[in-house]
Write a protein that holds these residues in place. Structure first.
Motif, PDB file in Angstrom:
ATOM      1  N   ASP A 599      29.164  15.492  15.472  1.00 24.39           N
ATOM      2  CA  ASP A 599      29.562  15.522  14.065  1.00 24.39           C
ATOM      3  C   ASP A 599      28.712  14.571  13.238  1.00 24.39           C
ATOM      4  N   LYS A 600      27.772  15.129  12.483  1.00 26.53           N
ATOM      5  CA  LYS A 600      26.874  14.291  11.670  1.00 26.53           C
ATOM      6  C   LYS A 600      27.636  13.555  10.556  1.00 26.53           C
ATOM      7  N   LYS A 601      28.837  14.038  10.228  1.00 29.95           N
ATOM      8  CA  LYS A 601      29.594  13.388   9.133  1.00 29.95           C
ATOM      9  C   LYS A 601      30.069  11.984   9.535  1.00 29.95           C
ATOM     10  N   THR A 605      29.597   5.777   9.200  1.00 31.45           N
ATOM     11  CA  THR A 605      30.998   5.453   8.915  1.00 31.45           C
ATOM     12  C   THR A 605      31.492   4.560  10.042  1.00 31.45           C
ATOM     13  N   ASP A 606      32.690   4.004   9.859  1.00 26.43           N
ATOM     14  CA  ASP A 606      33.251   3.158  10.923  1.00 26.43           C
ATOM     15  C   ASP A 606      33.603   3.961  12.168  1.00 26.43           C
ATOM     16  N   LYS A 607      33.628   5.296  12.031  1.00 28.27           N
ATOM     17  CA  LYS A 607      33.974   6.120  13.196  1.00 28.27           C
ATOM     18  C   LYS A 607      32.749   6.543  14.004  1.00 28.27           C
ATOM     19  N   GLU A 608      31.576   6.080  13.584  1.00 31.82           N
ATOM     20  CA  GLU A 608      30.351   6.477  14.289  1.00 31.82           C
ATOM     21  C   GLU A 608      30.423   6.112  15.773  1.00 31.82           C
ATOM     22  N   LYS A 609      31.150   5.028  16.082  1.00 29.75           N
ATOM     23  CA  LYS A 609      31.245   4.569  17.476  1.00 29.75           C
ATOM     24  C   LYS A 609      31.818   5.636  18.401  1.00 29.75           C
ATOM     25  N   LEU A 803      28.532  -0.080  13.434  1.00 27.04           N
ATOM     26  CA  LEU A 803      27.145  -0.490  13.661  1.00 27.04           C
ATOM     27  C   LEU A 803      26.678  -1.496  12.619  1.00 27.04           C
ATOM     28  N   LYS A 804      27.188  -1.339  11.402  1.00 28.64           N
ATOM     29  CA  LYS A 804      26.772  -2.246  10.328  1.00 28.64           C
ATOM     30  C   LYS A 804      27.148  -3.684  10.680  1.00 28.64           C
ATOM     31  N   VAL A 855      19.779   3.557  18.255  1.00 30.01           N
ATOM     32  CA  VAL A 855      21.172   3.320  18.672  1.00 30.01           C
ATOM     33  C   VAL A 855      21.920   2.575  17.558  1.00 30.01           C
ATOM     34  N   LEU A 856      21.238   1.589  16.946  1.00 35.18           N
ATOM     35  CA  LEU A 856      21.902   0.780  15.921  1.00 35.18           C
ATOM     36  C   LEU A 856      21.673   1.310  14.510  1.00 35.18           C
ATOM     37  N   LEU A 857      20.724   2.222  14.353  1.00 34.11           N
ATOM     38  CA  LEU A 857      20.403   2.722  13.023  1.00 34.11           C
ATOM     39  C   LEU A 857      20.081   4.206  13.134  1.00 34.11           C
ATOM     40  N   SER A 858      21.004   5.051  12.690  1.00 35.65           N
ATOM     41  CA  SER A 858      20.805   6.488  12.895  1.00 35.65           C
ATOM     42  C   SER A 858      19.661   6.996  12.029  1.00 35.65           C
ATOM     43  N   ARG A 859      18.994   8.031  12.525  1.00 40.32           N
ATOM     44  CA  ARG A 859      17.929   8.681  11.763  1.00 40.32           C
ATOM     45  C   ARG A 859      18.179  10.183  11.865  1.00 40.32           C
TER      46      ARG A 859
END
Length: 1033
Positions: A599-601, A605-609, A803-804, A855-859
């Motif tokens: 899910d790219k959405k 967001t805080d749910k990226e984890k 991640l932020k 891993v820490l910064l999505s592209r």
């Protein structure tokens, strides 16, 4: 795609919340409720610049955070803090990386508007990173003006003596480097010269003149420097065209901005080259406690004389602080990266095997440490005092020996366990499961025979290759043939077991259709000796591709496959390893069934984890069962779409296995890479059914562990298998004071079963120094090991933290470590100077590489699976592998000397180092690129590719043609050398300048600004400098 630096329209002229963090919640390490001094601000230094015990934090605060989600809650005293704590307070409005559109905003917005740091450029104009060390007077006080032309032109200077610390010496640290690249070792104070970072860059043909204030900046401009002049408290310099609401402008005519010269900031290449020049090719003896080994990038011969070789153990610092207060003050992680089965070159002595027969190894009665060079014999040799817990033990009668005039046993040099840092013991039955000797291990090959794998030729390729690799099963040196047994399973929605007993004329197949409760349908004939059953096995491998040729089954199971392999090993009562060849999301009805949840959405967001967590709770208990039965899982993945690596990779990670991934696999292009990996994996040195314990001397202990491991309690590190490429990173914390006299001792013991089925103990011992001087701690750091630790702790935290927040903490800790050095170890100097310890010159550039990792910064162009894969790779890496992974090697090929066998010198990873007339090779241990400039010399193109010009080169090829000419042979040799000793076979990609695939290549030019966020090295240095100045004010 322009790789311009991050440019703020007027640099940093408008304050924005949250570089990571605005002062009220600096670093999440201070306690916001503490009002004595603002959190994160330093207290005034005590006499002689030594900090008060509270150092940089309000007193009594716990260290930078205990356990990155360790298996063992927080052990620190005081309020439990985590290195990667929960979400930050609301006032951290902006992410530490700017929003992910290529924007002109600075990547780390400035933390506060009324910063007394004045304009950042002022700081940078004299980012002198001054070359004077502790106790030396700074060359000049007063406002930083442009340094003399001489200093400005000095460029990378090398001082007469190498920057090498003599073993065990307790001198003050080498002076911090003058941010002039390869700075050098201390000169005597009287002659010490200061090579400051040039203020205004010298007029130099290769730089365009800076734009006028307010003018837009063209591509390729890194951060612009601001005006010079005295610091003005509370005001920031601004430019015409500043943002509305920005701080007041300074009176007087604006001066043009200056550009920071990338050549004047520390170069990783130069640091590596300097270490090679001074320590390469030499013999490094480990006879002194706390000495700092050569860098991982330096080739030398290591001679064990009482401490483990750095091939087995490297530390973040070789001198631990005496107290926990001092550790909290510096915030340098105290950690060891242990690679217990590291490969040793042929010119170094392999480990000795000690056999005490039925009595087994001699151990301390109280702490159970094994006999080692740290034990002190007393009372004429009848007793010994343990170096770890100080308990006095009786020497067993069989082990007694008289002492010489200095209190050393007469047989000191005859016993490996008394004179060497690393050795092995034969383990007795007490160390075996159920107190009986283990059976030799087994390898089980499990092949996904679903429709797509049959159609694309993968199954046939695997079966053909197995005939070859089974000849090379690992064995003990003295063995004629391998004692490993082998078994075979194929699967799609159901499992097929094969009986390959040597007495059969041809193999028999048994099908298990009930995948919810897998059982093993045959015992006799499933696991066999390859030598005895060779003809039946070859018959089977020939039949498998034909047997399933007409199958249309495209659904697969996955968890039941692992369960079947584990049950087979359990039934045979032996440890072993599963080799699973799998290619799709397991969607068939069975335990461990997965759905597409990509899910790219969720990104940013805080749910990226969630994307990094397994989607079902089946795999964790399955991994636990595998470890309990000594079943290691190695997975070869061939995905053509999303397969949920975060879920499928969990069992390989927790069982000490390896995950290999080949996207969009095509037999004609990618088979070589896969076959190299398979051969390497089968042949590598490996220990099975392993358990590791790390013991320490009194005053500190191991609190957290990272790697391909499973932990049921806080001390036993369990691994179904561990091979020569796997490292475990261990963090230590104080639980009392350490003494300078006795130092800090570490003993790592690994109990394991060999490939021949012998139970052994492998022991590695290392003694570190301790000091109550912060300068000693900083002098003894190893940046490569620090980055390995930071990467693993951050990548572990990714499962639980936004991640932020993780990125902010990494930036903060970097600033904190450097600010503490600046405050306590460097001479007083203008605030505008960035001062780095000699051992940490390249910490900022490496840290920025970690922050920019996908891993820490999505592209957008990196898939969720690729991010989960990279996360898993790094978690088991040793120091040499993580160093190359985060800072790739970039080498010019067009300057090749075909008569020489030496590699062309590496250059910095930046677009500015490439040239249109050049050909460059880039490698990071996972990928390899050959970049061709549009004006590459035709004779080189002809020599390498056998085509007449750049336009004719086919970029689809994944290996270079074997041509007899010198260019071709030399380049292939160079690629071979770079590939050597690397755990993964690197896939070659040919990249032409100005063509679309170049985008991927550019992400590896880690000193440049990232296309989708992520600072350039220059900008990150400015950002860290700004944070340091804030901490110091």
């Amino acid at each position: 795609m322009s790789q311009q630096g991050y440019v703020a329209t007027p640099p940093y002229s408008q304050s924005q919340p949250g570089i990571g963090l605005s002062p009220p919640h600096y670093g999440h390490y201070g306690d916001p409720s503490h009002t004595g001094s603002p959190p994160g601000m330093m207290k005034p230094a005590g006499p002689l610049g030594a900090a008060a015990p509270g150092g940089m934090l309000p007193q009594g605060h716990p260290p930078h955070g205990p356990h990155q989600f360790g298996q063992n809650g927080a052990h620190a005293q005081g309020p439990p803090l985590q290195r990667f704590p929960g979400p930050p307070p609301v006032n951290s409005a902006a992410p530490s990386y700017a929003p992910y559109s290529p924007s002109t905003q600075s990547s780390y917005p400035s933390p506060v508007s009324t910063s007394s740091v004045a304009q950042l450029g002022t700081q940078l104009s004299a980012m002198h990173v001054n070359s004077y060390g502790s106790g030396m007077a700074p060359p000049s006080q007063g406002p930083p003006g442009p340094p003399s032309a001489a200093a400005a032109f000095q460029g990378p200077s090398r001082s007469p003596q190498p920057s090498i610390l003599q073993p065990g010496s307790q001198v003050l640290p080498p002076p911090p480097t003058a941010l002039n690249g390869p700075s050098a070792s201390p000169l005597p104070p009287s002659t010490h010269r200061q090579d400051g970072l040039p203020g205004p860059a010298p007029p130099n043909a290769q730089y365009q003149p800076p734009p006028l204030p307010g003018q837009t900046l063209g591509p390729g401009y890194p951060l612009q420097q601001a005006n010079y002049g005295p610091q003005m408290a509370g005001a920031q310099l601004s430019y015409p065209g500043g943002f509305p609401g920005g701080p007041a402008q300074m009176a007087g005519p604006p001066q043009p901005q200056k550009k920071l010269d990338p050549d004047s900031i520390p170069s990783p290449i130069q640091v590596i080259e300097n270490d090679r020049a001074t320590r390469g090719g030499q013999v490094y003896t480990t006879n002194t406690r706390g000495q700092i080994p050569p860098l991982v990038t330096t080739d030398c011969t290591i001679q064990d004389q009482g401490n483990a070789s750095p091939r087995y153990i490297r530390c973040t610092t070789y001198c631990f602080p005496c107290t926990s207060d001092m550790a909290k003050q510096a915030q340098i992680p105290l950690a060891a990266i242990i690679k217990p089965f590291a490969t040793i070159p042929s010119n170094e002595t392999p480990l000795y095997l000690v056999n005490h027969g039925e009595t087994g190894p001699v151990r301390c009665n109280r702490c159970k440490a094994y006999m080692c060079p740290f034990m002190q014999f007393i009372e004429g040799g009848r007793r010994y005092q343990c170096g770890f817990c100080n308990c006095v033990n009786d020497v067993p009668p069989f082990y007694f020996q008289h002492l010489d005039h200095i209190g050393r046993r007469l047989d000191h040099y005859e016993k490996p366990e008394l004179s060497l840092g690393s050795y092995e013991y034969v383990a007795t039955l007490d160390y075996c499961r159920k107190n009986k000797p283990p059976s030799p291990p087994a390898f089980i090959f499990m092949i996904d025979v679903s429709y797509s794998n049959i159609k694309n030729g993968l199954v046939k390729l695997i079966c053909e290759e197995l005939k070859t690799v089974l000849e090379k099963l690992p064995k003990e040196d003295q063995e004629e043939t391998s004692s490993l047994r082998v078994g075979f399973i194929t699967y799609n929605k159901v499992l097929h077991f094969f009986n390959v007993k040597s007495t059969l004329a041809r193999p028999q197949m048994m099908v298990v259709t009930d995948v919810s409760e897998v059982f093993v349908p045959l015992l006799d004939g499933f696991l066999v000796s390859y030598q005895e059953s060779q003809s039946v096995i070859h018959n089977l491998l020939d039949q498998i591709p034909e047997m399933f040729a007409d199958s249309n089954e495209n659904e697969t199971v996955f968890a039941p496959v692992i369960r079947a392999g584990m049950e087979a090993l359990k039934a045979a009562d032996c440890p072993g390893k599963l080799f699973i060849f799998h290619s799709s999301l397991p969607t068939a009805e069975a335990p461990g069934k997965l759905k597409n949840r990509d899910d790219k959405k969720l990104i940013n967001t805080d749910k990226e984890k969630i994307l990094f967590q397994p989607q079902t709770n089946v795999y964790d208990p399955l991994a636990k069962d595998c470890v309990a039965h000594g079943c290691c899982v190695t997975l070869f993945l061939f995905p053509s779409q999303y397969v949920d690596v975060a879920s499928l990779g969990l069992v390989p990670q927790l069982t000490g296995g390896t995950l290999y991934k080949y996207n969009n696999f095509q037999v004609h292009l990618d088979s070589q890479q896969f076959l190299n990996d398979l051969r390497n994996d089968i042949e590598k040195k490996i220990g099975f059914d392993a358990i590791m314990r790390v013991r320490t001397s009194t005053g500190f202990r191991a609190t957290d562990f990272f790697g391909g491991i499973y932990m049921n309690n806080t001390t036993d590190v369990e691994m179904a298998a561990i091979d020569c490429d796997k490292a475990v990173t261990v963090e230590f914390k104080h639980d009392d004071k350490l003494s300078e006299d006795s130092g800090a001792l570490i003993q790592c013991a690994v109990l394991y079963t060999t490939v021949s089925g012998q139970r052994r103990l492998r022991i590695h011992n290392l003694g570190l120094n301790c000091s109550s001087q912060l300068a000693d701690l900083y002098k003894s750091c190893e940046t490569d090991a620090l980055i390995n630790f930071f990467a693993k702790s951050a990548f572990k935290a990714v499962l639980h933290q936004p991640l932020k927040v993780i990125r902010e903490i990494l930036v903060n800790q970097t600033a904190h470590v450097l600010a503490c050095y600046r405050k306590n170890c460097a001479s007083p100097s203008a605030a505008s100077q960035l001062i780095l310890p000699d051992s940490m010159k390249v910490l900022p550039v490496y840290m920025n590489c970690l922050l920019k990792n996908c891993v820490l910064l999505s592209r957008p162009e990196i898939s969720t699976d690729e991010r989960a894969y990279q996360r898993q790779l790094v978690m088991t890496m040793g120091v040499a592998d993580s160093q190359l992974f985060f800072y790739p090697q970039l080498r010019p090929i067009h300057t090749l000397d075909v008569k020489s066998t030496t590699l062309p010198a590496a250059i910095r990873c930046s677009e500015s180092r490439l040239s249109e007339e050049g050909i460059f090779l880039l490698a990071n241990g996972v990928n390899m690129f050959l970049w061709l400039g549009v004006s590459s010399p035709p004779e080189l193109i002809q020599g390498i590719f056998n085509v007449p010009s750049f336009a004719h080169v086919n970029t689809d090829i994944t290996s270079l043609p074997e041509l007899g000419n010198p260019y071709s042979q030399t380049l292939r040799m160079i690629m071979g050398i770079i590939q050597q000793k690397r755990p993964y076979s690197m896939k070659l990609t040919i990249v032409k300048q100005r063509e679309q695939p170049e985008m991927v290549f550019r992400q590896f030019l880690v000193e440049d600004k990232g296309l989708y966020g992520g600072s350039s090295y220059v900008d990150f240095l400015c950002c860290v400098h700004k944070e340091i100045c804030q901490l110091l004010n």
